[in-house]
Design a protein around this motif. Sequence first.
Motif, mmCIF file in Angstrom:
data_model
loop_
_atom_site.group_PDB
_atom_site.id
_atom_site.type_symbol
_atom_site.label_atom_id
_atom_site.label_comp_id
_atom_site.label_asym_id
_atom_site.label_seq_id
_atom_site.Cartn_x
_atom_site.Cartn_y
_atom_site.Cartn_z
ATOM 1 N N LEU A 149 65.843 -52.168 35.831
ATOM 2 C CA LEU A 149 65.041 -50.972 36.064
ATOM 3 C C LEU A 149 63.608 -51.340 36.452
ATOM 4 N N GLY A 150 63.029 -52.312 35.737
ATOM 5 C CA GLY A 150 61.675 -52.753 36.089
ATOM 6 C C GLY A 150 61.611 -53.400 37.460
ATOM 7 N N ARG A 151 62.649 -54.152 37.793
ATOM 8 C CA ARG A 151 62.671 -54.773 39.116
ATOM 9 C C ARG A 151 62.783 -53.718 40.223
ATOM 10 N N TYR A 152 63.612 -52.695 39.988
ATOM 11 C CA TYR A 152 63.717 -51.616 40.962
ATOM 12 C C TYR A 152 62.372 -50.904 41.117
ATOM 13 N N ARG A 153 61.666 -50.710 40.005
ATOM 14 C CA ARG A 153 60.356 -50.067 40.078
ATOM 15 C C ARG A 153 59.389 -50.907 40.904
ATOM 16 N N ARG A 154 59.412 -52.211 40.721
ATOM 17 C CA ARG A 154 58.531 -53.077 41.493
ATOM 18 C C ARG A 154 58.874 -53.014 42.981
ATOM 19 N N GLN A 155 60.166 -53.064 43.295
ATOM 20 C CA GLN A 155 60.574 -53.010 44.693
ATOM 21 C C GLN A 155 60.196 -51.684 45.336
ATOM 22 N N TYR A 156 60.336 -50.599 44.585
ATOM 23 C CA TYR A 156 59.955 -49.300 45.117
ATOM 24 C C TYR A 156 58.453 -49.242 45.386
ATOM 25 N N THR A 157 57.655 -49.774 44.466
ATOM 26 C CA THR A 157 56.209 -49.790 44.664
ATOM 27 C C THR A 157 55.830 -50.655 45.860
ATOM 28 N N ASP A 158 56.465 -51.832 45.961
ATOM 29 C CA ASP A 158 56.177 -52.693 47.101
ATOM 30 C C ASP A 158 56.579 -52.032 48.413
ATOM 31 N N LEU A 159 57.707 -51.316 48.392
ATOM 32 C CA LEU A 159 58.141 -50.638 49.614
ATOM 33 C C LEU A 159 57.172 -49.533 50.006
ATOM 34 N N MET A 160 56.677 -48.790 49.036
ATOM 35 C CA MET A 160 55.739 -47.721 49.341
ATOM 36 C C MET A 160 54.441 -48.283 49.919
ATOM 37 N N SER A 161 53.900 -49.306 49.253
ATOM 38 C CA SER A 161 52.657 -49.895 49.770
ATOM 39 C C SER A 161 52.896 -50.548 51.119
ATOM 40 N N GLY A 162 54.071 -51.215 51.268
ATOM 41 C CA GLY A 162 54.380 -51.806 52.572
ATOM 42 C C GLY A 162 54.573 -50.746 53.635
ATOM 43 N N GLY A 163 55.105 -49.583 53.262
ATOM 44 C CA GLY A 163 55.268 -48.506 54.232
ATOM 45 C C GLY A 163 53.942 -47.981 54.744
ATOM 46 N N TRP A 164 52.963 -47.849 53.839
ATOM 47 C CA TRP A 164 51.648 -47.401 54.300
ATOM 48 C C TRP A 164 51.003 -48.444 55.197
ATOM 49 N N ARG A 165 51.146 -49.724 54.832
ATOM 50 C CA ARG A 165 50.597 -50.772 55.708
ATOM 51 C C ARG A 165 51.307 -50.777 57.060
ATOM 52 N N LEU A 166 52.609 -50.551 57.030
ATOM 53 C CA LEU A 166 53.359 -50.520 58.274
ATOM 54 C C LEU A 166 52.947 -49.330 59.136
ATOM 55 N N ALA A 167 52.733 -48.178 58.504
ATOM 56 C CA ALA A 167 52.291 -47.011 59.267
ATOM 57 C C ALA A 167 50.928 -47.250 59.909
ATOM 58 N N GLU A 168 50.027 -47.877 59.157
ATOM 59 C CA GLU A 168 48.710 -48.181 59.723
ATOM 60 C C GLU A 168 48.831 -49.171 60.875
ATOM 61 N N ARG A 169 49.688 -50.179 60.706
ATOM 62 C CA ARG A 169 49.870 -51.144 61.788
ATOM 63 C C ARG A 169 50.483 -50.497 63.020
#
Length: 511
Positions: free
Chosen positions: A143-163
């Motif tokens: 569960l904690g690993r899924y939470r980390r991956q979800y957070t990383d995906l969200m932050s990566g999505g914003w960086r990807l949108a900006e790029r």
Amino acid sequence: MRGVPGWFSRLLDIGLWLVVCAPPVSGVFGLDGRDAVVAAAGVPLLGGAVACGRRWPLAALAVPVALSLMTDPEMLTPAYWAALAVFGYLAGSRTVAVRPALWFFGAVAAVGLVLCTAVSSDLWGWPTMLLTLLAAVVLPWLLGRYRRQYTDLMSGGWRLAERMEHEQQAVADRTRIRERARIAGDMHDSLGHDLTLIAVQAGVLEVDPTLDARQQAAVGELREAAGAATERLREIIGVLRADDEAPPRAPSDAGPDTVVERARASGVEVMLERSGATENLPPMVALAVQRVLQESLTNAAKHAAGAKVRVRITRDGDTLRLTVANGPAPAGRLAGVASGGSGLVGLDERVRLAGGTLRADPTDDGGFEVSAELPAAGAAPRAVEPPRPTVSARELEQARRQIRRRLTQAVLAPIAVLAGILLLMIPLSMISSVFSVLDREVYDGLTTGQRREEVESRLPDFTRDGPPDGAPATPRGQDCTYYSTRFLSADGYRLCFADGRLVSKSVVGNP
């Protein structure tokens, strides 16, 4: 925790320590002996685990796991379940790599096997320990690993949108620059052709006997200036050309007749022949015909000044053929403007973009011939390649595949562990049946009233996996253990102890 002030982070650590210490502290008063010592020592140890949990999450998780194993090899200690779940979740959310955690869980399982066999002499306690480890530690870790991956995906999505936004702006800028370069290239093709014709006309006047020496010198300077201007134009426009330059959307209004008439007006002897419906061609084909004809006439004026040029445009069904052939240059004629060496390469690209083929070869009589074969019906350009995915699109697809794979692992991992535990119970059942067999003579030699230590010294190392079917309930105040009468038997021996002595023995099950 990223982005949390230091003082607030310390407050969270103190609150976490109080939460995980509450169950063992509340239960320490009802314990005695070794369990009470372990519970008392667990309070500062859990504090140390909280302190180092941010930097070494697996080391912090090892503390409640060790305390739980010391209290009960099967980890059935409710006092540490909260600590196991909390530190398991934090380990999953704070660690990046999976392999260290897998090694950690494997080491805990191995230690549990040793404790169940060496300390409690109960092989069947090991599957129970594995199930407890799975439910109390592994599932929170997932569960904690899924939470980390979800957070990383969200932050990566914003960086990807900006790029992607920056890339869209860059694409718009490149499109504008490419359009300017395309306009500059067309200007070079047209203006270079006109300058070449000016140079050719000046060359003809330079050898005109009706002009005096001063006029011929002026005309010679004009020819040289036109040649130098053409060369500078070629160099400047060559810098602006792009390798992936797309074709113009529409040709200019200069058709074959106009190009030929301009060449004739400059002194080039051109003969034009037509055959078939060569009018109203598709825009890309018309542009390719214009450029091939213009460049070929320019090359003929450059390299074979004074030679006759023959132009043939024929159409046979859906195929249009253009041929420009010139003879050898007459002796004694001045050379034209120097060639840049990229004219035929540009022609080949233009014809290829229009879906045709180009061939340029010297002729047997010393001249030169350029021929192009084009689709008169306006076939799709062969140069148009499918657009390659951008870096952002590739990263987004990779992130999606990674998330799908990790979610699949998160679902399948507990199922695989449960299946492994169930399969493990088969050999454990056979091992337990072998090492829990009590010899009949030993059983007959046991008498009620014997001290428990004396009885256990004569018993097998392992007990049976629970009572046989049909065994009576355990009497109140007694502790009963069961042993097999033979390998894989349905019946068994029951020995009951009370106050440290053997109080009863019987054969239960189906004797």
